[in-house]
Design an enzyme around this catalytic site. Structure first.
Site, PDB file in Angstrom:
ATOM      1  N   ARG A 164     -38.922-137.765  -2.173  1.00 54.86           N
ATOM      2  CA  ARG A 164     -39.446-136.882  -3.205  1.00 54.86           C
ATOM      3  C   ARG A 164     -39.844-137.710  -4.417  1.00 54.86           C
ATOM      4  O   ARG A 164     -39.175-138.682  -4.774  1.00 54.86           O
ATOM      5  CB  ARG A 164     -38.414-135.820  -3.616  1.00 54.86           C
ATOM      6  CG  ARG A 164     -38.268-134.666  -2.634  1.00 54.86           C
ATOM      7  CD  ARG A 164     -39.510-133.792  -2.597  1.00 54.86           C
ATOM      8  NE  ARG A 164     -39.407-132.673  -1.658  1.00 54.86           N
ATOM      9  CZ  ARG A 164     -39.828-132.692  -0.405  1.00 54.86           C
ATOM     10  NH1 ARG A 164     -40.363-133.805   0.079  1.00 54.86           N
ATOM     11  NH2 ARG A 164     -39.726-131.634   0.360  1.00 54.86           N
TER      12      ARG A 164
ATOM     13  N   GLU B 269     -51.416-142.977 -12.387  1.00 50.98           N
ATOM     14  CA  GLU B 269     -51.050-144.273 -12.951  1.00 50.98           C
ATOM     15  C   GLU B 269     -50.663-145.305 -11.888  1.00 50.98           C
ATOM     16  O   GLU B 269     -50.507-146.494 -12.189  1.00 50.98           O
ATOM     17  CB  GLU B 269     -49.912-144.123 -13.970  1.00 50.98           C
ATOM     18  CG  GLU B 269     -48.646-143.500 -13.432  1.00 50.98           C
ATOM     19  CD  GLU B 269     -48.583-141.993 -13.639  1.00 50.98           C
ATOM     20  OE1 GLU B 269     -47.489-141.480 -13.952  1.00 50.98           O
ATOM     21  OE2 GLU B 269     -49.622-141.328 -13.452  1.00 50.98           O
TER      22      GLU B 269
ATOM     23  N   HIS C 198     -49.132-137.069   1.039  1.00 54.02           N
ATOM     24  CA  HIS C 198     -47.772-136.696   1.490  1.00 54.02           C
ATOM     25  C   HIS C 198     -47.839-136.316   2.967  1.00 54.02           C
ATOM     26  O   HIS C 198     -47.838-135.148   3.345  1.00 54.02           O
ATOM     27  CB  HIS C 198     -47.270-135.524   0.647  1.00 54.02           C
ATOM     28  CG  HIS C 198     -45.850-135.144   0.929  1.00 54.02           C
ATOM     29  ND1 HIS C 198     -44.836-136.063   1.017  1.00 54.02           N
ATOM     30  CD2 HIS C 198     -45.288-133.947   1.160  1.00 54.02           C
ATOM     31  CE1 HIS C 198     -43.704-135.445   1.287  1.00 54.02           C
ATOM     32  NE2 HIS C 198     -43.945-134.163   1.389  1.00 54.02           N
TER      33      HIS C 198
END
Length: 389
Positions: free
Chosen positions: A233, A262, A274
């Site tokens: 996560r 970033e 994911h």
């Protein structure tokens, strides 16, 4: 007839588990008995009073307002381990991508679009391949934080690949411990594991206790060459602290399937969507497991793999089954049994389990249970939800 409302595209292998003479499946129901979903976010959505259960075809339940549903007496299921092999295989890919500059080499080759001479291309690549050299994972130390369904599979895989494997999990279950290779070394604390590892892979849930588990303090204790794999996560890693460590040369790299703006464009970061559980097999396994758990709960009141209710299973013993949840305080069960006694309902069998502030009960009684009895149980102080099956 139970009504199951679906969200997202649920594998037909899971939906086909529901007998159509007992269950209706649709994406729209005004008063469903249960939901089955994958990534759809339920936060802020009104939930009908008819809903008694939600099954998430996956391990994480961040998209479900679990605390709110617990207060409403709704059981929330997940499917731990159903996608474990898919994630394990992606971790292997992450280890290889992190140890050798496979990604950089592939990008370099794909950028040679102006070359049309195979011989010249071959010469160029032979000269340039040294820029994409790396190391092997054999003999390296892999630190695994969290030795549950996925972590234990990763540990055993890495052992077979010739890595030294160390693990940290203060809450490891007996079942998970039995699944681990005897060659996995258990560390007594997180900082020791981080300091000894060449690669660290995270396999813990996103809860308050694990938020920013990887932070400025823990990063400072790692080898400068160490690389972190986060396929668990996003919240487990403090991104700002991670970038500071990378910029200062205190960390060798970061491999994750939780991209952030970033993190993009850095040679020391490998990101992907994911996709840890994005295989046909994992989606099928999760859907089947979610469907089976929902059916057992709706038809029998049994609870397996709930994130907010205790595991509670009892074989059917004839008669009528009553299930009820309540605040985990004294005298509630006794008061319910008194209601049954006053109604001349003989108890054939029962089980009572608790988890934190929540208690759950299955009671088989001889004879029929009237609406009046059900209402009397619901009126007992502390009872939050009652079903008669």
């Amino acid at each position: 007839m139970f009504k199951i409302r679906t969200y997202n595209a649920i594998s037909s292998k899971g939906l086909d588990r529901f007998p159509r003479d007992q269950y209706e499946i649709a994406s729209e129901f005004s008063a469903p008995d249960a939901y089955i979903l994958r990534s759809h976010k339920l936060h802020g959505e009104p939930v009908p009073e008819s809903v008694v259960a939600v099954a998430r075809a996956g391990a994480g339940t961040n998209n479900i307002p679990v605390d709110d549903y617990t207060a409403k007496g709704i059981v929330v299921f997940n499917t731990p381990g159903a996608n474990a092999n898919a994630v394990k295989e992606l971790i292997l890919a992450g280890l290889l991508l992190g140890s050798r500059d496979i990604y950089g080499g592939m990008n370099y080759v794909q950028g040679l679009t102006d070359m049309d001479d195979a011989t010249e291309m071959g010469k160029l690549l032979e000269a340039q391949k040294k820029h994409f050299a790396g190391g092997e994972i054999v003999g390296k130390t892999l630190g695994i934080v969290g030795l549950g369904a996925i972590g234990s599979l990763v540990a055993n895989m890495a052992v077979e690949l010739g890595m030294r494997v160390i693990g940290y999990d203060p809450a490891i279950s007996v079942e998970a411990a039995w699944q681990l290779s005897s060659r996995v070394e258990r560390m007594e604390n997180l900082q020791t594991l981080l300091g000894r590892s060449d690669f660290i892979t995270l396999h813990v849930p996103a809860i308050e206790a694990t938020r920013h588990l990887i932070n400025a303090e823990t990063l400072a204790g790692m080898k400068p060459s160490a690389k972190i794999l986060n396929f668990a996560r996003e919240e487990i890693v403090d991104t700002a602290a991670l970038l500071t460590a990378l910029d200062a040369g205190q960390l060798g790299g970061y491999i994750t399937d939780f991209p952030r703006p970033e993190l993009l464009g850095r040679k020391d970061v490998i990101t992907m969507p994911h996709i840890g559980a994005s295989t046909a097999e994992a989606e099928e396994n999760c859907a089947v497991m979610a469907a089976d758990q929902l059916m057992d709960f709706l038809s029998n009141g049994n609870i397996r793999n709930s994130v907010n209710y205790p595991k509670t299973v009892m074989e059917r013993n004839g008669g009528t089954r009553i299930t009820f949840s309540n605040n985990n305080v004294p005298k509630v069960l006794g008061s319910v049994l008194a209601v049954l006694a006053e109604s001349n309902l003989n108890v054939l069998d029962m089980v009572n389990k608790s988890r934190g502030d929540v208690a759950y009960n299955i009671v088989d009684v001889e004879g029929e249970v009237s609406n009046a009895v059900r209402s009397a149980i619901a009126a007992v102080d502390g009872v939050t939800h009652v079903r008669v099956i």
